[in-house]
Scaffold this motif. Structure first.
Motif, PDB file in Angstrom:
ATOM      1  N   ARG A  49       0.822  -1.213   0.000  1.00 50.03           N
ATOM      2  CA  ARG A  49       0.000   0.000   0.000  1.00 50.03           C
ATOM      3  C   ARG A  49       0.856   1.263   0.000  1.00 50.03           C
ATOM      4  N   ILE A  50       2.032   1.197   0.648  1.00 52.98           N
ATOM      5  CA  ILE A  50       2.938   2.349   0.614  1.00 52.98           C
ATOM      6  C   ILE A  50       3.463   2.541  -0.796  1.00 52.98           C
ATOM      7  N   LEU A  51       3.826   1.418  -1.447  1.00 49.42           N
ATOM      8  CA  LEU A  51       4.310   1.491  -2.823  1.00 49.42           C
ATOM      9  C   LEU A  51       3.240   2.083  -3.738  1.00 49.42           C
ATOM     10  N   ASP A  52       2.035   1.532  -3.643  1.00 57.01           N
ATOM     11  CA  ASP A  52       0.962   2.011  -4.508  1.00 57.01           C
ATOM     12  C   ASP A  52       0.647   3.480  -4.231  1.00 57.01           C
ATOM     13  N   GLY A  53       0.593   3.838  -2.934  1.00 57.67           N
ATOM     14  CA  GLY A  53       0.341   5.229  -2.571  1.00 57.67           C
ATOM     15  C   GLY A  53       1.435   6.145  -3.118  1.00 57.67           C
ATOM     16  N   MET A  54       2.650   5.684  -2.978  1.00 58.90           N
ATOM     17  CA  MET A  54       3.790   6.452  -3.480  1.00 58.90           C
ATOM     18  C   MET A  54       3.677   6.650  -4.991  1.00 58.90           C
ATOM     19  N   PHE A  55       3.344   5.594  -5.714  1.00 56.27           N
ATOM     20  CA  PHE A  55       3.191   5.725  -7.166  1.00 56.27           C
ATOM     21  C   PHE A  55       2.091   6.730  -7.485  1.00 56.27           C
ATOM     22  N   ALA A  56       0.994   6.670  -6.743  1.00 53.00           N
ATOM     23  CA  ALA A  56      -0.133   7.572  -6.995  1.00 53.00           C
ATOM     24  C   ALA A  56       0.288   9.029  -6.777  1.00 53.00           C
ATOM     25  N   VAL A  57       0.900   9.307  -5.639  1.00 51.36           N
ATOM     26  CA  VAL A  57       1.252  10.717  -5.356  1.00 51.36           C
ATOM     27  C   VAL A  57       2.390  11.224  -6.230  1.00 51.36           C
ATOM     28  N   GLU A  75      19.941   3.541 -13.934  1.00 52.14           N
ATOM     29  CA  GLU A  75      19.444   2.576 -14.924  1.00 52.14           C
ATOM     30  C   GLU A  75      17.962   2.267 -14.726  1.00 52.14           C
ATOM     31  N   VAL A  76      17.595   2.185 -13.431  1.00 57.15           N
ATOM     32  CA  VAL A  76      16.191   1.936 -13.122  1.00 57.15           C
ATOM     33  C   VAL A  76      15.343   3.086 -13.674  1.00 57.15           C
ATOM     34  N   LYS A  77      15.815   4.279 -13.468  1.00 55.32           N
ATOM     35  CA  LYS A  77      15.097   5.458 -13.963  1.00 55.32           C
ATOM     36  C   LYS A  77      14.979   5.401 -15.489  1.00 55.32           C
ATOM     37  N   LYS A  78      16.083   5.063 -16.133  1.00 58.13           N
ATOM     38  CA  LYS A  78      16.080   4.980 -17.591  1.00 58.13           C
ATOM     39  C   LYS A  78      14.999   4.007 -18.066  1.00 58.13           C
ATOM     40  N   GLU A  79      14.906   2.859 -17.392  1.00 55.80           N
ATOM     41  CA  GLU A  79      13.897   1.880 -17.770  1.00 55.80           C
ATOM     42  C   GLU A  79      12.484   2.440 -17.591  1.00 55.80           C
ATOM     43  N   MET A  80      12.294   3.163 -16.476  1.00 57.63           N
ATOM     44  CA  MET A  80      10.972   3.748 -16.217  1.00 57.63           C
ATOM     45  C   MET A  80      10.589   4.744 -17.309  1.00 57.63           C
ATOM     46  N   VAL A  81      11.531   5.590 -17.656  1.00 62.86           N
ATOM     47  CA  VAL A  81      11.232   6.672 -18.594  1.00 62.86           C
ATOM     48  C   VAL A  81      11.235   6.165 -20.042  1.00 62.86           C
ATOM     49  N   ASN A  82      12.312   5.494 -20.426  1.00 57.05           N
ATOM     50  CA  ASN A  82      12.450   5.103 -21.832  1.00 57.05           C
ATOM     51  C   ASN A  82      11.586   3.905 -22.212  1.00 57.05           C
ATOM     52  N   GLU A  83      11.622   2.876 -21.357  1.00 62.88           N
ATOM     53  CA  GLU A  83      10.899   1.660 -21.726  1.00 62.88           C
ATOM     54  C   GLU A  83       9.437   1.707 -21.323  1.00 62.88           C
ATOM     55  N   LYS A  84       9.189   2.271 -20.134  1.00 63.27           N
ATOM     56  CA  LYS A  84       7.828   2.196 -19.621  1.00 63.27           C
ATOM     57  C   LYS A  84       7.046   3.491 -19.788  1.00 63.27           C
ATOM     58  N   LEU A  94       7.277   6.542 -18.470  1.00 63.97           N
ATOM     59  CA  LEU A  94       6.931   7.378 -17.318  1.00 63.97           C
ATOM     60  C   LEU A  94       7.559   8.762 -17.520  1.00 63.97           C
ATOM     61  N   SER A  95       6.902   9.779 -16.984  1.00 65.59           N
ATOM     62  CA  SER A  95       7.481  11.112 -17.110  1.00 65.59           C
ATOM     63  C   SER A  95       8.720  11.207 -16.229  1.00 65.59           C
ATOM     64  N   GLU A  96       9.640  12.050 -16.639  1.00 66.68           N
ATOM     65  CA  GLU A  96      10.894  12.199 -15.901  1.00 66.68           C
ATOM     66  C   GLU A  96      10.622  12.719 -14.492  1.00 66.68           C
ATOM     67  N   GLU A  97       9.653  13.615 -14.372  1.00 63.45           N
ATOM     68  CA  GLU A  97       9.323  14.189 -13.065  1.00 63.45           C
ATOM     69  C   GLU A  97       8.848  13.101 -12.106  1.00 63.45           C
ATOM     70  N   ALA A  98       7.921  12.275 -12.603  1.00 66.38           N
ATOM     71  CA  ALA A  98       7.400  11.196 -11.756  1.00 66.38           C
ATOM     72  C   ALA A  98       8.535  10.286 -11.315  1.00 66.38           C
ATOM     73  N   ALA A  99       9.401   9.932 -12.259  1.00 64.36           N
ATOM     74  CA  ALA A  99      10.519   9.045 -11.944  1.00 64.36           C
ATOM     75  C   ALA A  99      11.405   9.671 -10.870  1.00 64.36           C
ATOM     76  N   ASP A 100      11.686  10.956 -11.003  1.00 67.12           N
ATOM     77  CA  ASP A 100      12.550  11.616 -10.017  1.00 67.12           C
ATOM     78  C   ASP A 100      11.925  11.615  -8.624  1.00 67.12           C
ATOM     79  N   GLN A 101      10.616  11.851  -8.596  1.00 68.02           N
ATOM     80  CA  GLN A 101       9.941  11.835  -7.296  1.00 68.02           C
ATOM     81  C   GLN A 101      10.018  10.441  -6.670  1.00 68.02           C
TER      82      GLN A 101
END
Lengths: 530, 530
Positions: free
Chosen positions: B230-238, B263-272, B274-281
């Motif tokens: 639930r913390i993970l999901d909440g974190m993703f939501a916010v 690298e994890v960030k790269k995967e989130m942004v490039n492959e999946k 996700l916006s860069e802002e969301a990834a940074d948060q």
């Protein structure tokens, strides 16, 4: 279906049948079926069609009523509940202790083997092997017994001497009548001695082991029937059975424990085409039972003594009985010419233990979720085995042989008997070993209880606490009675102030205050007494 | 292939492709392949073709070189030899003792389940499930873990409260790089508590159990990372992750223990996507580690506190830490926001234990017969688990939920570490427990030796005799040294006359004559000392 037709045994009609079905879909199931019964279709093709139809059915069902799936275990399998597991653990401990007493090591092998490892080892029974789906890569099958994987292990690791036990589940797609009831997943419990040794010494130890285990399990009186593959083959030869009918006649003889001689004879003559004279001669021999004396008599038998292999077998039976005498189990062992165990790989001595008290033989019951329970046959076979000197050589690239002899305990039947005994007995089967329950009569003591139970765990004491913050004392005590927990450590405000714990004996309801410092020693003292 | 085309996702080209292949046979494998790469062919069709080609290949091979079959275990599986089994037994005993100390019962379930029982429980990993071949009857699959069968068991038997452990093999058609090395058949060792209880009490006991087991196994220092779904999901939501990307982003976060954030960030942004802002948060949060204080701080965090589920998770983490403190294992538990376990069924708290001493992490080795051995990852995960409150409800016809929390010990990695320790240690691993060897220096004493060894067995003493009639005394003594047998009972003509046995201590070579009447007591005395 669409591969090399030669391999799949396909003909043009078969092809047509399947294709028609494919084009028109499942509504033509009936038509496809009628087509498939036309001449020229093989059993394999029909099986395949049936399988596809069933799969289709399962899928259609899955789409239409998505959440109405059947809550069950696979056909012929069962779960073990905690009570059954407690019984199983006890039985395993008895058996493993015996194996260890005889100096056995243990090994484990994977639940599946390359399909070709199992190919050609089980004769007719090969059709009962479970294959894994070809999902790319190797073709695999679930193990059918523990003996073939053992032989594969020896050959692969070039082991020429080992005494090992192996307890694990094996798999057979058996489809017996419900009344005979067998599982498709069941335990085998094997002890084998591999190595080139002096004749009959390891063989006699296997019999001794069976005697020890069956006595310790306290299953009632039993006998171990002994025979020899070479005596059987020699007997068939001197009775005039053609060489190519040895195996099939042997498997008919194997039915003698389940049907009378007249029926067995009928099968030999009518179904297997044996001459009436040969059958009658066999009939005379297979009615013989005895000990060393019988082996001696048969060595003098004008007909039997013509067969070299029968004589070799009879001499070994004599030697075996001399060792059995030293082990003081002569009264349990019977030389029985009707014993003919089915498996292809036996080469010498064979044996089978049966319970002789009808009372303890498991009755026919229907187990949970419709799976058949253990069978009731008039006389319960509870162990069996024999010598298989050729099996390892089948795996060795150079055919090097490693002589082996072993025994398998029919553990599923033992479980059934033990379960019935437990049912019949007044004593409750405990499914946990908890020694003390940490409880309280008052509210808001969860933290104190967790501290105490943690102390007990750290001291190696088996302890439990209820996961409710404020359970009623009564429900805590009831839990103890139900699960056979002998002691309760009760905490209250007053006890905490006084630095004591009230220790209650569940059986007598006696309570006594024990200082916290002495608690662990006191619990140990009281639980070691029991 | 010829069933309802909708179900199989088949199109006309696919059909054509397969049929062509069927008609012309295997020689057109190349052509069939080229056809199959045409647009409109599904992956499933290709897989199916590949499987058929491989089967064909295997068969053709089988026909041509009948006796040259490969002597090996199936890919990704291994045998356990007696030494490995001795280590395994020791490890199991430690773990089972702990489970029993905590009052757990045990159950067992079949190795295969109805295919539909496993369907939809493992997300992406479902492709790793082993299916059995459809041989008519039910469609079956090998179990992928012990948790889903446990949930099926609870629903089927309408059990709402149980604390059980289950140690058994599970199956995954994993195909990792050799360097990561995983088995396709491996043990799981699960402890679970099912029931509606006060929050976090069973969850805290699971952590306590992990601490006890890892300490007793003496694997070096360790930490248990804790987080909450639930913390993970909440974190993703916010952080602005779209709802439908929670799972996929979560599985990327899960890689943080194996790759750096960049690298994890790269995967989130490039492959999946996700916006860069969301990834940074997300990056800021997942770098956080702490204890109860961190949970408190995050409950005040302006962004995180906007999520109700995150707050529920954070409150539970706080409560968990309060119990962990009572159990005195606070120093082992870390709240770590980067922990994101892959399995779909977790609903609350999740945790994973890692060894923190690099030295004990298993190194990459190639096991026997080419199967990959246990992996070397920088930090070794040795246990994991969490809360799954919805899984049982998926099986219950009325959707009744049974909240569950459990832990699985990564026993294969523990085995590897123990094996390495045993290798490194001077002490020999004994594979039998034999206490005494019955031997003789003279010939023709086999009968006397068998009589004596039988007496010892009957008295419960673990004893062995060589299966040769006249072995050399030296070879008997050597066998004792090799297998660590501490005592030898030596028989000779003189000893038999005198009614004594010469008892030799293998380690010191001391010999003393003991009267036959005292022998058993003397052996017991000497072996209980050790």
């Amino acid at each position: 279906m669409f591969l090399n037709p030669r391999y799949r045994g396909m003909n043009s009609l078969g092809m047509f049948c399947v294709r028609t079905f494919a084009v028109v879909g499942c509504r033509t199931a009936t038509r496809a079926r009628s087509l498939c019964t036309s001449p020229g279709i093989t059993v394999a093709q029909i099986d395949e069609e049936v399988a596809k139809l069933l799969e289709l059915k399962a899928k259609i069902g899955g789409d239409e009523v998505k959440h109405q799936f059947v809550l069950k275990t696979a056909k012929g399998t069962r779960d073990y509940n905690p009570k059954q597991m407690a019984i199983r653990e006890k039985v395993f401990n008895t058996i493993i202790s015996c194996f260890k007493r005889h100096g056995a090591e243990t090994i484990d092998t994977p639940v599946f083997e390359l399909k070709e490892t199992l190919t050609g080892k089980y004769g007719e029974d090969s059709k009962l092997i479970y294959d894994l789906k070809d999902q790319g890569g190797e073709l695999l099958s679930l193990r059918y017994d523990l003996t073939v994987p053992f032989a594969r292990y020896l050959a692969m690791n070039k082991i020429t001497n080992i005494k090992r036990y192996h307890i694990a589940k094996v798999y057979r797609r058996d489809n017996p009548a419900m009344t005979r009831g067998r599982y498709r997943e069941f335990y085998q419990c094997d002890f084998d001695i591999a190595g080139q040794y002096d004749a009959m010494i390891p063989d006699a130890e296997c019999l001794k082991i069976v005697c020890e285990i069956l006595s310790e399990l306290d299953l009632g009186d039993f006998r171990i029937k002994v025979n020899d593959r070479r005596i059987l083959d020699g007997m068939f030869a001197v009775c005039g059975v053609p060489d190519d009918k040895f195996r099939t006649i042997c498997s008919t003889v194997d039915k003698l424990d389940k049907m009378p001689w007249e029926e067995v004879k009928k099968e030999m003559v009518n179904e297997k085409g044996l001459s009436e004279e040969a059958a009658d001669q066999i009939g005379e021999y297979v009615s013989m039972q005895g000990g060393m004396d019988l082996a001696e008599r048969l060595l003098q038998d004008p007909k039997m003594s013509q067969s070299k292999q029968a004589c070799a077998g009879l001499s070994d039976i004599k030697l075996l009985f001399s060792y059995v005498q030293l082990f003081q189990v002569t009264d349990k062992v019977v030389f029985d010419l009707s014993l003919a165990r089915g498996l292809d790989y036996y080469t010498g001595i064979i044996y089978e233990a049966v319970l002789t008290q009808a009372g303890v033989a498991p009755v026919c019951t229907e187990a949970q979720n419709g799976a058949p329970a253990e069978e009731s046959v008039s006389v319960g076979s509870v162990a069996g085995g024999g010598r298989y000197d050729g099996l390892v050589g089948m795996f060795d690239p150079k055919g090097r042989k490693v002589p082996c002899v072993g025994v398998s305990i029919g553990i599923e039947r033992v479980f059934s008997i033990m379960e019935q005994k437990a049912e019949a007995s007044a004593e409750k089967v405990r499914t946990t070993e908890v020694q003390v329950m940490v409880a309280s009569a008052q509210k808001n003591l969860m933290e104190e209880k967790l501290k105490l139970v943690s102390e007990l765990w750290n001291a190696g004491i088996k302890a439990e606490v209820m996961y409710k913050k404020n359970p009623k004392l009564l429900s805590q005590l009831q839990h103890c009675e139900e699960s056979g927990i002998p002691l309760v450590a009760i905490l209250g405000e007053q006890e905490l102030k006084d630095g004591v714990v009230k220790l209650r004996v569940v059986a007598t309801r006696d309570e006594v205050d024990i200082s916290r410092a002495d608690l662990i020693a006191e619990i140990r003292r009281r639980t070691s007494e029991a």
